[in-house]
Design a protein around this motif. Structure first.
Motif, short mmCIF file in Angstrom:
data_model
loop_
_atom_site.label_atom_id
_atom_site.label_comp_id
_atom_site.label_asym_id
_atom_site.label_seq_id
_atom_site.Cartn_x
_atom_site.Cartn_y
_atom_site.Cartn_z
N SER B 162 -1.50 -14.29 -0.18
CA SER B 162 0.05 -14.46 0.08
C SER B 162 0.64 -13.29 0.32
O SER B 162 0.42 -12.21 -0.07
CB SER B 162 0.43 -15.03 -1.49
N ARG B 164 3.37 -12.28 -0.73
CA ARG B 164 3.85 -11.57 -2.02
C ARG B 164 3.02 -10.76 -2.71
O ARG B 164 3.41 -9.58 -3.07
CB ARG B 164 4.20 -12.85 -3.16
N ASN B 165 1.75 -10.95 -2.63
CA ASN B 165 0.69 -10.25 -3.03
C ASN B 165 0.54 -8.81 -2.30
O ASN B 165 0.42 -7.91 -2.58
CB ASN B 165 -0.65 -10.65 -3.32
N ASN B 168 3.58 -6.85 -3.25
CA ASN B 168 3.55 -6.53 -4.28
C ASN B 168 2.58 -5.06 -4.55
O ASN B 168 2.99 -3.72 -5.01
CB ASN B 168 2.84 -7.59 -5.37
N LEU B 169 1.50 -4.97 -3.57
CA LEU B 169 0.60 -3.93 -3.75
C LEU B 169 1.14 -2.74 -2.99
O LEU B 169 1.06 -1.72 -3.39
CB LEU B 169 -0.77 -4.41 -3.35
N THR B 172 5.58 -2.40 -3.32
CA THR B 172 5.96 -1.90 -4.83
C THR B 172 4.99 -1.04 -5.65
O THR B 172 5.48 0.25 -6.02
CB THR B 172 5.98 -3.31 -5.87
N CYS B 173 3.77 -1.12 -5.48
CA CYS B 173 2.70 -0.34 -5.86
C CYS B 173 2.39 1.02 -5.15
O CYS B 173 1.82 1.86 -5.46
CB CYS B 173 1.45 -0.84 -6.20
N TRP B 175 0.39 1.08 -2.21
CA TRP B 175 -0.97 1.02 -1.70
C TRP B 175 -1.01 1.36 -0.29
O TRP B 175 0.11 0.78 0.39
CB TRP B 175 -1.78 -0.22 -2.04
N CYS B 179 -6.44 0.61 1.82
CA CYS B 179 -6.51 0.17 0.37
C CYS B 179 -6.32 -1.24 -0.10
O CYS B 179 -7.31 -1.80 -0.82
CB CYS B 179 -5.85 1.14 -0.55
N THR B 183 -9.50 -3.81 -1.10
CA THR B 183 -9.48 -4.26 -2.64
C THR B 183 -9.48 -5.94 -2.30
O THR B 183 -10.12 -6.82 -3.27
CB THR B 183 -8.53 -3.80 -3.13
N PRO B 209 -2.49 5.29 -4.46
CA PRO B 209 -1.12 5.24 -4.28
C PRO B 209 -0.32 6.53 -4.38
O PRO B 209 -0.68 7.32 -5.09
CB PRO B 209 -0.61 3.93 -5.30
#
Lengths: 210, 210
Positions: B162, B164-165, B168-169, B172-173, B175, B179, B183, B209
DNA sequence: ATGTCAATTTACACAGTGTCAAGCAAACGA
DNA sequence: TCGTTTGCTTGACACTGTGTAAATTGACAT
């Protein structure tokens, strides 16, 4: 039901939660909340300076009601890292349905409201602590896949356990809660723990989507 | 740059994409879009009856520009199921950044607008086809974990991939795109394919990150 | 010139958030 | 008993953003 009088801020929060947790779940306006509380719209502003503040306060009130930490106790008591990961995933996964109504509302305003985004991020940061602890426990056991970066593994677990993923699987795909838990547990174990036995029947729920 | 005149709807779509893909990325209003196009706000309504319609049209216009199917070609040419899964995950993962700006806007209105939700769902349903094909290929190879339900495995892959994922990665994170791809590929393989060799260095990106 | 038709602009209606001011009523203290 | 405070109500208003309606422009064919 206690018979003692409830102060207005609490009444507002209760009404807000009730609206947010309603099954059909439109995002309530300040007028909706005021009406549900039985006071005027402006009176709401006397206690909560903005809609965002109210939503944030509602999440905190809900956390108090649900007492999130008790559910996480088994996770902290776990012996092995894999056990701890498993317990954490289960506990959090079962907590999500309780907060989903409010989470949905907050996530909706997050796209337009930086303050709401910050509040939601803080809340998710608390959950990240649990992810971090589980990953660390795995690292100490040496069950983390070789060469894995701890921060990165935490990010990944945190993402796997996101409310959005729960929403996607249970709300959009129609999975049962049990099926969600079983699958996510399996995926987390397969990806993050060297426990290859857990790979068996990751995706064999007896409870197929509708 | 061609010198032939461009019709107004196209100009509007181009301006919309430009605004949505801007790095700082506030969600643009109809006024913003009109200003960027160089016409009045109301003229926009002449060509697109509502903000939602415009956003939906923008996604379709973008799909045409990006020609999504060419990137997915290697996936269809793959021999083994695992190879196909791998190619699909990589292709889609590299496509997401191209559509993220628009996706973000659509997802934002999705919470309040049922029509937008439907449009976005349709779009994601196309991607689900690819998930389904990859899972079916695995099933034919017998590399899917035993007892796995095909529908359910498709749901899971679809969720893993998705937007969204990805958001997020990478957002937000923090990455890197590489990467993220590495992953997610590893996670998909570990969870959905019996290819245990792929479990090695799932989470060992050389690019941590920020 | 004139009629037509599409593109455009000016003006307006509506919903929702947030602010401000005035008033009202019950509780509380002197 | 009389002020004062506290919490709420009513009503008005500013502002932003979406969407609609009516008037206007301009090109083009007859």
């Amino acid at each position: 039901m206690s018979s003692e009088p409830i102060d207005t801020p609490t009444k507002i929060l209760q009404a807000t939660l009730k609206l947010l947790e309603a099954p059909d779940a439109k995002l309530p306006t300040m007028s909706d909340i005021a009406r549900a509380t039985g006071i005027s719209r402006q009176a709401v502003y006397l206690h909560f300076p903005s809609r965002t503040d109210l939503l944030v306060a509602a999440t905190r009130y809900q956390d108090r009601l649900n007492d999130i930490d008790t559910g996480l106790a088994p996770s902290r008591g776990a012996r092995s890292g894999a056990e701890r990961l498993d317990a954490f995933v289960t506990a959090w996964g079962n907590y999500i349905p309780k907060i989903y109504g409010v989470a949905r509302a907050i996530m909706a305003v997050t796209d337009t409201d930086a303050e709401a985004a910050a509040a939601w991020n803080t809340r998710m940061q608390d959950m990240r602590e649990g992810c971090s602890a589980a990953i660390s426990a795995l690292a100490e056991d040496g069950t983390l896949p070789p060469g894995t970066d701890i921060e990165q593994a935490t990010d990944l677990l945190w993402t796997i356990l996101s409310v959005r993923n729960w929403e996607n699987l249970t709300q959009t795909c129609g999975w049962s809660q049990d099926c969600y838990i079983a699958t996510i547990r399996g995926m987390a174990m397969a990806t993050l723990a060297r426990d290859l036995g857990a790979l068996t029947d990751v995706l064999a729920c007896t409870d197929p989507p509708a």
